[in-house]
Design a protein around this motif. Structure first.
Motif, PDB file in Angstrom:
ATOM      1  N   GLU A  36      -9.363   2.698  -3.450  1.00 17.51           N
ATOM      2  CA  GLU A  36      -8.947   1.303  -3.387  1.00 17.51           C
ATOM      3  C   GLU A  36      -7.432   1.182  -3.534  1.00 17.51           C
ATOM      4  O   GLU A  36      -6.798   0.329  -2.904  1.00 17.51           O
ATOM      5  CB  GLU A  36      -9.646   0.494  -4.485  1.00 17.51           C
ATOM      6  N   GLU A  37      -6.837   2.050  -4.362  1.00 24.24           N
ATOM      7  CA  GLU A  37      -5.390   2.024  -4.544  1.00 24.24           C
ATOM      8  C   GLU A  37      -4.671   2.364  -3.241  1.00 24.24           C
ATOM      9  O   GLU A  37      -3.661   1.745  -2.883  1.00 24.24           O
ATOM     10  CB  GLU A  37      -4.962   3.004  -5.648  1.00 24.24           C
ATOM     11  N   ARG A  53      -2.246   0.022  -1.094  1.00 26.90           N
ATOM     12  CA  ARG A  53      -0.895   0.459  -0.756  1.00 26.90           C
ATOM     13  C   ARG A  53      -0.638   0.299   0.743  1.00 26.90           C
ATOM     14  O   ARG A  53       0.428  -0.182   1.163  1.00 26.90           O
ATOM     15  CB  ARG A  53      -0.684   1.917  -1.158  1.00 26.90           C
ATOM     16  N   LEU A  54      -1.631   0.697   1.572  1.00 29.90           N
ATOM     17  CA  LEU A  54      -1.462   0.588   3.017  1.00 29.90           C
ATOM     18  C   LEU A  54      -1.388  -0.872   3.459  1.00 29.90           C
ATOM     19  O   LEU A  54      -0.635  -1.214   4.375  1.00 29.90           O
ATOM     20  CB  LEU A  54      -2.603   1.310   3.733  1.00 29.90           C
ATOM     21  N   GLU A  55      -2.175  -1.736   2.818  1.00 23.02           N
ATOM     22  CA  GLU A  55      -2.127  -3.150   3.164  1.00 23.02           C
ATOM     23  C   GLU A  55      -0.764  -3.743   2.818  1.00 23.02           C
ATOM     24  O   GLU A  55      -0.204  -4.531   3.584  1.00 23.02           O
ATOM     25  CB  GLU A  55      -3.250  -3.907   2.443  1.00 23.02           C
ATOM     26  N   GLN A  56      -0.228  -3.360   1.643  1.00 23.14           N
ATOM     27  CA  GLN A  56       1.090  -3.844   1.256  1.00 23.14           C
ATOM     28  C   GLN A  56       2.160  -3.319   2.206  1.00 23.14           C
ATOM     29  O   GLN A  56       3.087  -4.039   2.601  1.00 23.14           O
ATOM     30  CB  GLN A  56       1.421  -3.416  -0.176  1.00 23.14           C
ATOM     31  N   GLN A  57       2.024  -2.047   2.592  1.00 18.01           N
ATOM     32  CA  GLN A  57       2.978  -1.461   3.537  1.00 18.01           C
ATOM     33  C   GLN A  57       2.939  -2.211   4.864  1.00 18.01           C
ATOM     34  O   GLN A  57       3.987  -2.484   5.467  1.00 18.01           O
ATOM     35  CB  GLN A  57       2.641   0.017   3.758  1.00 18.01           C
ATOM     36  N   SER A  58       1.732  -2.570   5.311  1.00 16.48           N
ATOM     37  CA  SER A  58       1.594  -3.315   6.561  1.00 16.48           C
ATOM     38  C   SER A  58       2.259  -4.688   6.445  1.00 16.48           C
ATOM     39  O   SER A  58       2.955  -5.126   7.370  1.00 16.48           O
ATOM     40  CB  SER A  58       0.111  -3.481   6.908  1.00 16.48           C
ATOM     41  N   ARG A  59       2.080  -5.356   5.291  1.00 15.88           N
ATOM     42  CA  ARG A  59       2.723  -6.663   5.095  1.00 15.88           C
ATOM     43  C   ARG A  59       4.241  -6.523   5.086  1.00 15.88           C
ATOM     44  O   ARG A  59       4.956  -7.345   5.662  1.00 15.88           O
ATOM     45  CB  ARG A  59       2.226  -7.305   3.798  1.00 15.88           C
TER      46      ARG A  59
END
Length: 198
Positions: A84-85, A89-95
């Motif tokens: 989940e971490e 992290r990948l979702e935040q990087q995408s944002r």
């Protein structure tokens, strides 16, 4: 190279690709404005579709016959197991990447239509200093001796990238950057990498 000199290098390294893109777009617009109107090839829509189908089949045959190209068509669609971490992290990087892309497009939108005026571009860039936190973060990641060594490999008759310059000086750097000199490109993209935090 101190922090102030690095800040100028960071600004110029970010400006060169943007100016190159603006210049290329202007050249394309100019070419299109003077292009001859397309001539009628006399083909029907069905004939054009048939030509397109034949071309696609020939391309597929070439790819299948070339081992290196054929290897590129093999994809692994299996999703890797992630915590989940890692997903967060990948979702935040995408944002973050989306925000950076929007900012880059906003900066491009600020460029006026018409011929590229490098002097005016620099005046606007110099009037709006890069955020201190952004410069500090990139400077902390920088290998200063390596950057100085890379700069030393570039033509010495060009104005220093680590100090402000006029429009004529940046025009000379832009022309050199567009020759795709590998050492110049390596320096620009290394500094951009530091700015991205990679």
């Amino acid at each position: 190279m101190d922090r102030r000199e690095f800040a100028w290098l960071l600004l110029h390294a970010n400006a060169l690709p943007m100016l190159a893109m603006q210049q290329v777009m202007g050249e394309i617009r100019e070419d299109l404005a003077h292009a001859e109107p397309p001539t009628d090839d006399g083909l029907t829509e069905a004939q054009r579709e048939e030509q397109s189908r034949i071309a696609m089949n020939e391309l597929a045959d070439r790819i299948e016959a070339d081992p290196e190209l054929a290897a590129l068509t093999v994809f692994n669609f299996a999703a890797p197991a992630m915590s989940e971490e890692e997903i967060d992290r990948l979702e935040q990087q995408s944002r973050d990447e989306d925000a950076a892309a929007k900012q880059a497009m906003a900066e491009l939108d600020e460029l006026p239509d018409g011929p590229l005026d490098i002097g005016s571009f620099l005046a606007r860039a110099y009037a709006k200093a890069l955020p201190a936190a952004r410069v500090d973060a990139a400077f902390a990641r920088a290998d200063v001796p390596a950057l100085l060594a890379a700069i030393a490999q570039l033509p010495g008759d060009l104005p220093p990238l680590t100090a402000p310059m006029d429009g004529a000086g940046m025009a000379r750097w832009l022309a050199f950057f567009r020759t795709e000199d590998p050492q110049c490109e390596a320096l620009v993209f290394e500094v951009s990498r530091l700015d991205d935090g990679d």
